[in-house]
Design a protein around this motif. Structure first.
Motif, short mmCIF file in Angstrom:
data_model
loop_
_atom_site.label_atom_id
_atom_site.label_comp_id
_atom_site.label_asym_id
_atom_site.label_seq_id
_atom_site.Cartn_x
_atom_site.Cartn_y
_atom_site.Cartn_z
N PRO A 31 0.88 -1.09 -0.03
CA PRO A 31 0.06 -0.04 -0.09
C PRO A 31 1.15 1.28 -0.09
CG PRO A 31 -0.83 -1.46 1.61
CD PRO A 31 0.48 -2.04 1.08
N ASP A 32 0.45 2.38 -0.53
CA ASP A 32 0.98 3.76 -0.60
C ASP A 32 1.33 3.98 0.51
OD1 ASP A 32 0.95 3.62 -3.58
OD2 ASP A 32 -0.82 4.73 -3.60
N ARG A 33 0.62 4.00 1.64
CA ARG A 33 0.96 4.48 2.76
C ARG A 33 2.16 3.75 3.38
NH1 ARG A 33 1.64 8.45 6.43
NH2 ARG A 33 1.25 7.92 8.21
N PHE A 34 2.26 2.49 3.41
CA PHE A 34 3.37 1.77 3.84
C PHE A 34 4.71 2.23 3.07
CE2 PHE A 34 0.91 -2.35 5.25
CZ PHE A 34 0.43 -1.51 6.27
N THR A 35 4.64 2.47 1.78
CA THR A 35 5.94 2.97 1.25
C THR A 35 5.92 4.39 1.38
OG1 THR A 35 4.88 1.54 -0.81
CG2 THR A 35 6.68 3.31 -1.09
N GLN A 36 5.09 5.16 1.77
CA GLN A 36 5.67 6.56 2.29
C GLN A 36 6.18 6.47 3.71
OE1 GLN A 36 1.74 8.61 2.44
NE2 GLN A 36 1.88 8.81 0.00
N LEU A 38 8.04 3.81 4.89
CA LEU A 38 9.25 3.40 5.08
C LEU A 38 10.23 4.47 4.19
CD1 LEU A 38 8.41 -0.09 3.32
CD2 LEU A 38 9.71 0.39 5.38
N ASN A 39 9.78 5.39 3.22
CA ASN A 39 10.57 6.47 2.63
C ASN A 39 11.08 7.45 4.09
OD1 ASN A 39 10.88 5.31 0.28
ND2 ASN A 39 8.96 6.52 -0.55
N GLN A 40 9.99 7.81 4.84
CA GLN A 40 10.42 8.53 6.03
C GLN A 40 11.21 7.92 6.93
OE1 GLN A 40 6.40 9.15 7.66
NE2 GLN A 40 5.70 10.56 5.95
N LEU A 41 11.06 6.72 6.91
CA LEU A 41 12.14 6.08 8.36
C LEU A 41 13.38 6.12 7.50
CD1 LEU A 41 10.11 2.81 9.20
CD2 LEU A 41 10.79 4.74 10.81
N ARG A 42 13.50 5.73 6.12
CA ARG A 42 14.75 5.77 5.48
C ARG A 42 15.48 7.16 5.69
NH1 ARG A 42 12.20 2.63 1.01
NH2 ARG A 42 12.76 0.31 1.80
N GLU A 43 14.65 8.29 5.41
CA GLU A 43 15.35 9.67 5.36
C GLU A 43 15.65 9.92 6.85
OE1 GLU A 43 15.93 11.84 3.07
OE2 GLU A 43 15.31 10.20 1.62
N SER A 44 14.77 9.49 7.94
CA SER A 44 15.19 9.75 9.48
C SER A 44 16.34 8.97 9.59
CB SER A 44 13.97 9.09 10.25
OG SER A 44 14.16 9.26 11.48
N ASP A 45 16.63 7.65 9.23
CA ASP A 45 17.82 7.04 9.26
C ASP A 45 19.04 7.90 8.72
OD1 ASP A 45 19.11 4.70 10.45
OD2 ASP A 45 19.37 3.98 8.47
N LYS A 46 19.02 8.30 7.54
CA LYS A 46 20.02 8.97 7.07
C LYS A 46 20.41 10.09 7.63
CE LYS A 46 19.14 7.87 2.09
NZ LYS A 46 18.58 8.21 0.98
N SER A 47 19.46 11.02 8.19
CA SER A 47 19.57 11.99 9.16
C SER A 47 20.53 11.66 10.29
CB SER A 47 18.31 13.06 9.31
OG SER A 47 17.67 13.17 8.32
N THR A 48 19.88 10.70 11.01
CA THR A 48 20.65 10.27 12.36
C THR A 48 21.85 9.82 12.07
OG1 THR A 48 18.43 9.68 13.09
CG2 THR A 48 20.32 8.76 14.12
N THR A 49 22.16 8.93 10.97
CA THR A 49 23.43 8.40 10.69
C THR A 49 24.42 9.65 10.41
OG1 THR A 49 22.36 6.48 9.93
CG2 THR A 49 24.77 6.92 9.28
N GLY A 50 23.93 10.84 9.55
CA GLY A 50 24.66 11.69 9.31
C GLY A 50 25.06 12.63 10.37
N GLU A 51 24.28 12.73 11.33
CA GLU A 51 24.56 13.61 12.58
C GLU A 51 25.50 12.93 13.28
OE1 GLU A 51 20.89 14.58 14.45
OE2 GLU A 51 19.95 15.61 12.77
N ALA A 52 25.53 11.57 13.31
CA ALA A 52 26.27 10.76 14.23
C ALA A 52 27.75 10.75 13.66
CB ALA A 52 25.80 9.37 14.45
#
Length: 54
Positions: A31-36, A38-52
């Motif tokens: 479902p589109d909502r799940f894809t969205q 997952l994308n939000q989680l990936r972006e959040s993970d990138k932000s967290t990893t970048g900050e670390a």
């Protein structure tokens, strides 16, 4: 010996049914909502990893 064949036959039938159900579910679109989400989680993970790494 006959009981073993029944169990084996029953187990084969259960296995075939589970495989059929799994295959049906695996073919469904995500479902589109799940894809969205997952994308939000990936972006959040990138932000967290970048900050670390800073």
């Amino acid at each position: 010996m006959k009981q073993d064949r029944k169990t084996s036959s029953l187990e084969q039938e259960i296995e075939a049914n589970l495989k059929r159900v799994y295959d049906d579910v695996a073919k469904q679109e995500v479902p589109d909502r799940f894809t969205q989400l997952l994308n939000q989680l990936r972006e959040s993970d990138k932000s967290t990893t970048g900050e670390a790494n800073d």
